[in-house]
Motif scaffolding. Sequence first.
Motif, PDB file in Angstrom:
ATOM      1  N   PRO A  59       0.800  -1.231   0.000  1.00  0.00           N
ATOM      2  CA  PRO A  59       0.000   0.000   0.000  1.00  0.00           C
ATOM      3  C   PRO A  59       0.835   1.284   0.000  1.00  0.00           C
ATOM      4  O   PRO A  59       0.434   2.299  -0.563  1.00  0.00           O
ATOM      5  CB  PRO A  59      -0.830  -0.114   1.278  1.00  0.00           C
ATOM      6  CG  PRO A  59      -0.921  -1.580   1.524  1.00  0.00           C
ATOM      7  CD  PRO A  59       0.401  -2.142   1.072  1.00  0.00           C
ATOM      8  N   ALA A  60       2.003   1.262   0.599  1.00  0.00           N
ATOM      9  CA  ALA A  60       2.847   2.459   0.682  1.00  0.00           C
ATOM     10  C   ALA A  60       3.347   2.917  -0.686  1.00  0.00           C
ATOM     11  O   ALA A  60       3.700   4.087  -0.861  1.00  0.00           O
ATOM     12  CB  ALA A  60       4.028   2.203   1.617  1.00  0.00           C
ATOM     13  N   TYR A  61       3.383   2.021  -1.662  1.00  0.00           N
ATOM     14  CA  TYR A  61       3.864   2.384  -2.996  1.00  0.00           C
ATOM     15  C   TYR A  61       2.937   3.389  -3.690  1.00  0.00           C
ATOM     16  O   TYR A  61       3.337   4.012  -4.671  1.00  0.00           O
ATOM     17  CB  TYR A  61       4.043   1.143  -3.865  1.00  0.00           C
ATOM     18  CG  TYR A  61       5.296   0.360  -3.544  1.00  0.00           C
ATOM     19  CD1 TYR A  61       6.485   0.589  -4.230  1.00  0.00           C
ATOM     20  CD2 TYR A  61       5.295  -0.617  -2.557  1.00  0.00           C
ATOM     21  CE1 TYR A  61       7.635  -0.119  -3.932  1.00  0.00           C
ATOM     22  CE2 TYR A  61       6.437  -1.335  -2.256  1.00  0.00           C
ATOM     23  CZ  TYR A  61       7.605  -1.086  -2.943  1.00  0.00           C
ATOM     24  OH  TYR A  61       8.742  -1.795  -2.643  1.00  0.00           O
ATOM     25  N   CYS A  62       1.723   3.568  -3.205  1.00  0.00           N
ATOM     26  CA  CYS A  62       0.777   4.519  -3.792  1.00  0.00           C
ATOM     27  C   CYS A  62       0.846   5.889  -3.129  1.00  0.00           C
ATOM     28  O   CYS A  62       0.116   6.790  -3.504  1.00  0.00           O
ATOM     29  CB  CYS A  62      -0.653   3.970  -3.693  1.00  0.00           C
ATOM     30  SG  CYS A  62      -0.915   2.513  -4.688  1.00  0.00           S
ATOM     31  N   LYS A  63       1.700   6.050  -2.147  1.00  0.00           N
ATOM     32  CA  LYS A  63       1.756   7.293  -1.389  1.00  0.00           C
ATOM     33  C   LYS A  63       2.783   8.266  -1.976  1.00  0.00           C
ATOM     34  O   LYS A  63       3.721   7.868  -2.655  1.00  0.00           O
ATOM     35  CB  LYS A  63       2.085   7.003   0.071  1.00  0.00           C
ATOM     36  CG  LYS A  63       1.026   6.150   0.764  1.00  0.00           C
ATOM     37  CD  LYS A  63       1.208   6.118   2.248  1.00  0.00           C
ATOM     38  CE  LYS A  63       0.181   5.252   2.936  1.00  0.00           C
ATOM     39  NZ  LYS A  63      -1.199   5.592   2.666  1.00  0.00           N
ATOM     40  N   THR A  64       2.577   9.542  -1.686  1.00  0.00           N
ATOM     41  CA  THR A  64       3.525  10.577  -2.109  1.00  0.00           C
ATOM     42  C   THR A  64       4.735  10.560  -1.185  1.00  0.00           C
ATOM     43  O   THR A  64       4.702   9.960  -0.102  1.00  0.00           O
ATOM     44  CB  THR A  64       2.870  11.967  -2.037  1.00  0.00           C
ATOM     45  OG1 THR A  64       2.602  12.268  -0.654  1.00  0.00           O
ATOM     46  CG2 THR A  64       1.590  12.041  -2.859  1.00  0.00           C
ATOM     47  N   LEU A  65       5.784  11.294  -1.570  1.00  0.00           N
ATOM     48  CA  LEU A  65       6.987  11.379  -0.733  1.00  0.00           C
ATOM     49  C   LEU A  65       6.657  11.970   0.631  1.00  0.00           C
ATOM     50  O   LEU A  65       7.136  11.488   1.654  1.00  0.00           O
ATOM     51  CB  LEU A  65       8.058  12.206  -1.445  1.00  0.00           C
ATOM     52  CG  LEU A  65       9.365  12.417  -0.670  1.00  0.00           C
ATOM     53  CD1 LEU A  65      10.026  11.075  -0.334  1.00  0.00           C
ATOM     54  CD2 LEU A  65      10.307  13.296  -1.458  1.00  0.00           C
TER      55      LEU A  65
END
Length: 197
Positions: A185-191
């Motif tokens: 899920p973290a791969y869809c988050k912004t920096l």
Amino acid sequence: MEYSFYAMISRMKYINRWALMRNAREENLCEHSLEVAVIAHALATISNVRYGNSLNTEKAALIGLYHDASEIITGDMPTPIKYYNNDLKSAFKDVENIACHKLLDKLPEDLRQAYNPILLKNNEDEYLWRLVKAADKLSAMIKCMEETASGNSEFSSAQDTISAALDKLASALPEVNDFRNDFLPAYCKTLDELTNM
């Protein structure tokens, strides 16, 4: 005498993946191989910590790093062609095997044995190779997620197909679901979102 193994490996950066698809951002084999190595290492670590195995995590990473090295010679064969039927799948496996042997021949003879179990599948490391295959699928899923998140619907059906393949792999490899649940899920988050997690 000169040997070309490492110069050949450095050419991974020239092999583009997903050639049949419109890409918002192109991905080369070098990038993909690093990602697979990182994920394979993670899967082997999860396996050891959570499931009581004693896998060589560094070897998992190395196999992941070199898992598509044959494509330096063969190019990246699109999945719909590579897996069209069992005859093509088998023939392409033979071609990949020949390419790996050609790469091994580009090393001095005294170094070949060290690279043999990294480039060529063997029964001793079967579980590691299965984890690398899963890491390869997870990397493909990440690519699909990134492309669809950027508005590229070209990767939507590939994402569904890869998700189904991961479901199948996860039935025998619990590490896959752990990675999917804990990290994907973290791969869809912004920096900014990642920094503040």
